[in-house]
Enzyme design. Structure first.
Site, PDB file in Angstrom:
ATOM      1  N   ASP A 125      36.857  48.531  56.947  1.00 56.17           N
ATOM      2  CA  ASP A 125      37.052  49.432  55.805  1.00 56.17           C
ATOM      3  C   ASP A 125      37.066  51.136  55.392  1.00 56.17           C
ATOM      4  O   ASP A 125      36.234  51.397  56.090  1.00 56.17           O
ATOM      5  CB  ASP A 125      36.641  48.679  54.436  1.00 56.17           C
ATOM      6  CG  ASP A 125      36.383  47.395  54.560  1.00 56.17           C
ATOM      7  OD1 ASP A 125      37.847  46.207  54.842  1.00 56.17           O
ATOM      8  OD2 ASP A 125      35.945  46.471  54.246  1.00 56.17           O
ATOM      9  N   ARG A 175      45.528  49.278  56.964  1.00 49.85           N
ATOM     10  CA  ARG A 175      45.637  48.686  55.617  1.00 49.85           C
ATOM     11  C   ARG A 175      45.848  49.763  54.262  1.00 49.85           C
ATOM     12  O   ARG A 175      44.978  50.785  54.992  1.00 49.85           O
ATOM     13  CB  ARG A 175      44.254  47.507  55.772  1.00 49.85           C
ATOM     14  CG  ARG A 175      44.354  47.074  53.768  1.00 49.85           C
ATOM     15  CD  ARG A 175      42.884  46.914  53.520  1.00 49.85           C
ATOM     16  NE  ARG A 175      42.225  45.969  54.181  1.00 49.85           N
ATOM     17  CZ  ARG A 175      40.898  45.823  54.745  1.00 49.85           C
ATOM     18  NH1 ARG A 175      39.811  46.325  54.323  1.00 49.85           N
ATOM     19  NH2 ARG A 175      40.805  44.715  54.971  1.00 49.85           N
TER      20      ARG A 175
HETATM   21  C1  LIG Z   1      42.899  43.329  50.569  1.00 45.47           C
HETATM   22  C2  LIG Z   1      42.398  44.641  49.947  1.00 45.47           C
HETATM   23  C3  LIG Z   1      41.336  45.426  51.200  1.00 45.47           C
HETATM   24  C4  LIG Z   1      40.798  46.411  50.025  1.00 45.47           C
HETATM   25  N1  LIG Z   1      39.675  47.398  51.035  1.00 45.47           N
HETATM   26  C5  LIG Z   1      39.529  48.381  50.339  1.00 45.47           C
HETATM   27  C6  LIG Z   1      39.271  49.488  50.872  1.00 45.47           C
HETATM   28  O1  LIG Z   1      38.650  48.992  52.691  1.00 45.47           O
HETATM   29  N2  LIG Z   1      38.995  50.833  50.640  1.00 45.47           N
HETATM   30  C7  LIG Z   1      39.072  50.847  49.107  1.00 45.47           C
HETATM   31  O2  LIG Z   1      37.887  51.793  48.551  1.00 45.47           O
HETATM   32  N3  LIG Z   1      39.725  49.832  48.884  1.00 45.47           N
HETATM   33  C8  LIG Z   1      39.984  48.563  48.886  1.00 45.47           C
HETATM   34  N4  LIG Z   1      41.179  47.654  48.350  1.00 45.47           N
HETATM   35  C9  LIG Z   1      40.663  47.478  46.739  1.00 45.47           C
HETATM   36  C10 LIG Z   1      41.963  47.891  46.170  1.00 45.47           C
HETATM   37  O3  LIG Z   1      42.116  49.861  46.854  1.00 45.47           O
HETATM   38  C11 LIG Z   1      42.154  47.796  44.929  1.00 45.47           C
HETATM   39  O4  LIG Z   1      40.714  48.766  43.747  1.00 45.47           O
HETATM   40  C12 LIG Z   1      42.220  47.439  44.023  1.00 45.47           C
HETATM   41  O5  LIG Z   1      43.183  46.328  44.852  1.00 45.47           O
HETATM   42  C13 LIG Z   1      42.731  46.694  42.636  1.00 45.47           C
HETATM   43  O6  LIG Z   1      43.811  47.904  43.094  1.00 45.47           O
HETATM   44  P1  LIG Z   1      45.548  47.159  42.778  1.00 45.47           P
HETATM   45  O7  LIG Z   1      46.910  47.721  44.481  1.00 45.47           O
HETATM   46  O8  LIG Z   1      46.029  45.611  43.304  1.00 45.47           O
HETATM   47  O9  LIG Z   1      46.444  47.257  41.403  1.00 45.47           O
HETATM   48  P2  LIG Z   1      45.617  47.270  40.293  1.00 45.47           P
HETATM   49  O10 LIG Z   1      47.220  48.147  39.395  1.00 45.47           O
HETATM   50  O11 LIG Z   1      44.349  47.878  39.962  1.00 45.47           O
HETATM   51  O12 LIG Z   1      45.608  45.493  39.773  1.00 45.47           O
HETATM   52  C14 LIG Z   1      47.244  45.445  39.653  1.00 45.47           C
HETATM   53  C15 LIG Z   1      46.930  44.270  38.602  1.00 45.47           C
HETATM   54  O13 LIG Z   1      45.999  43.017  39.624  1.00 45.47           O
HETATM   55  C16 LIG Z   1      44.617  42.868  38.506  1.00 45.47           C
HETATM   56  N5  LIG Z   1      43.510  43.061  39.458  1.00 45.47           N
HETATM   57  C17 LIG Z   1      43.004  43.953  39.750  1.00 45.47           C
HETATM   58  N6  LIG Z   1      41.867  43.934  40.410  1.00 45.47           N
HETATM   59  C18 LIG Z   1      41.089  42.127  39.928  1.00 45.47           C
HETATM   60  C19 LIG Z   1      40.604  41.587  39.542  1.00 45.47           C
HETATM   61  N7  LIG Z   1      39.506  41.961  40.491  1.00 45.47           N
HETATM   62  N8  LIG Z   1      40.418  40.908  38.346  1.00 45.47           N
HETATM   63  C20 LIG Z   1      41.577  40.514  37.804  1.00 45.47           C
HETATM   64  N9  LIG Z   1      42.989  40.869  37.579  1.00 45.47           N
HETATM   65  C21 LIG Z   1      42.615  42.167  39.075  1.00 45.47           C
HETATM   66  C22 LIG Z   1      44.877  44.494  37.356  1.00 45.47           C
HETATM   67  O14 LIG Z   1      44.536  43.846  36.447  1.00 45.47           O
HETATM   68  C23 LIG Z   1      46.550  44.333  36.762  1.00 45.47           C
HETATM   69  O15 LIG Z   1      47.343  43.693  36.730  1.00 45.47           O
HETATM   70  C24 LIG Z   1      41.333  46.666  49.049  1.00 45.47           C
HETATM   71  C25 LIG Z   1      41.874  46.002  48.264  1.00 45.47           C
HETATM   72  C26 LIG Z   1      42.206  44.545  49.014  1.00 45.47           C
HETATM   73  C27 LIG Z   1      43.781  43.415  47.864  1.00 45.47           C
END
Ligand SMILES: Cc1cc2nc3c(=O)[nH]c(=O)nc-3n(C[C@H](O)[C@H](O)[C@H](O)COP(=O)(O)OP(=O)(O)OC[C@H]3O[C@@H](n4cnc5c(N)ncnc54)[C@H](O)[C@@H]3O)c2cc1C
Length: 299
Positions: A125, A175
């Protein structure tokens, strides 16, 4: 983000821990490896693959790092013995990056080596910006010895395009995600439109370089960007996957699976659930509703 949501996010640390724990159940498989296995079995039955993450970060002593290595080795054996469709994700600061870079490298090396023997895969990560360079250095060292290790790049980081251009030289397994930490504007894009454009650019560049890409998002705009490249590059399931976090968007999960794509769900478990849960709750627009319901015991 509305003003009310903004205020709530700032006051979240004041919410009692039992309430946070109750509300966070959707994001965390449980405290034990058995609970994590049950969750992965359920996901596998639904057609999704998984990645297991032992919750914890920022270890400040060697004993905690040793315990995390031991648990990760146990996870690998458990995946094997239960025949799960699942790999592992780990955080460098849980394995000693704040203490000593060499210690962290050796710890991750032990895990990757065992995973290699079991024909499994380890995703490193990406944490906040003080650790980006060291994490990439550790990854490159490991990648010279093993094929079964991958890295994460965050689309909000201004440096990520440069990092990707370097890492494609090693045929890295990526990723790609937006990024979750609160970074300064000097190093990270703040505009969501730019972050999305950068995300799309990173996907395209990695795929053009023939690298495996995990598109980790719940944002349908980015899922669509991924679908566009999958179609135009005529990719098959061996070249990419979508990734989502446990408990965030069940509907999108079904849409992606029903369309025949590989989807990996990130399944965190363990005693150290608080920091992870707080990050998830801050992102959830419905957090206020969940907390108020939990306060009043409404289901
Ligand atoms: C498999 C995976 C691994 C990840 N690994 C890392 C990593 O190693 N380092 C890192 O910095 N980040 C990591 N992340 C987190 C990522 O960077 C984002 O912060 C997170 O995924 C939200 O971004 P989004 O692309 O979903 O877009 P967003 O625009 O934030 O969200 C898209 C939609 O999903 C909804 N949503 C997002 N999160 C939530 C929630 N918790 N509950 C309910 N609805 C929600 C939002 O409201 C919006 O409608 C990871 C995410 C995933 C999916």
């Amino acid at each position: 983000m509305t003003l009310f949501h903004n205020i709530l996010v700032k006051t979240l640390p004041l919410v009692p821990k039992p309430i946070v724990k109750f509300v966070s159940k959707r994001y965390v498989a449980g405290a034990t490896i058995d609970a994590a296995v049950d969750t992965v079995i359920k996901l596998n039955k639904e057609g999704a693959t998984a990645t297991l993450d032992l919750l914890g970060e920022s270890a400040t002593n060697k004993e905690d790092c040793d315990a995390a290595v031991k648990e990760y080795l146990l996870i690998l054996e458990t995946i094997e013995s239960n025949n799960l469709d699942c790999n592992i994700s780990l955080k460098p600061t849980q394995l000693g990056l704040q203490i000593d870079k060499e210690l962290c490298y050796q710890n991750i090396h032990k895990i990757v080596e065992r995973a290699d023997a079991l024909n499994n895969f380890v995703r490193i990560d990406m944490e906040d910006s003080p650790y980006t360079s060291s994490t990439i250095e550790i990854f490159i060292r490991l990648k010279k010895e093993f094929q079964n290790v991958g890295i994460v790049l965050q689309a909000y980081m201004r440096r990520s395009l440069h990092d990707l251009n370097e890492l494609v030289k090693f045929k890295s397994n990526f990723r790609l995600c937006k990024g979750i930490y609160d970074e300064a504007r000097t190093i990270a894009f703040k505009d969501p439109i730019i972050i999305n454009h950068n995300f799309s650019l990173l996907i395209e560049k990695a795929l053009r370089a023939d690298c495996y890409v995990g598109i980790a998002t719940h944002d349908e705009k980015i899922v669509w960007e991924g679908l566009k490249f999958i179609d135009s590059f005529h990719l098959d399931r061996s070249q990419y996957e979508f990734q989502m976090l446990l408990g965030v968007d069940e509907e999108l999960k079904k849409i992606i699976l029903n369309a025949g794509h590989k989807l990996r769900i990130y399944v965190p478990y363990g005693e150290k659930w608080y920091a992870y849960s707080m990050r998830r709750l801050k992102e959830n627009p419905k957090v206020a509703v969940y907390i108020i319901k939990a306060f009043f015991g409404i289901k």
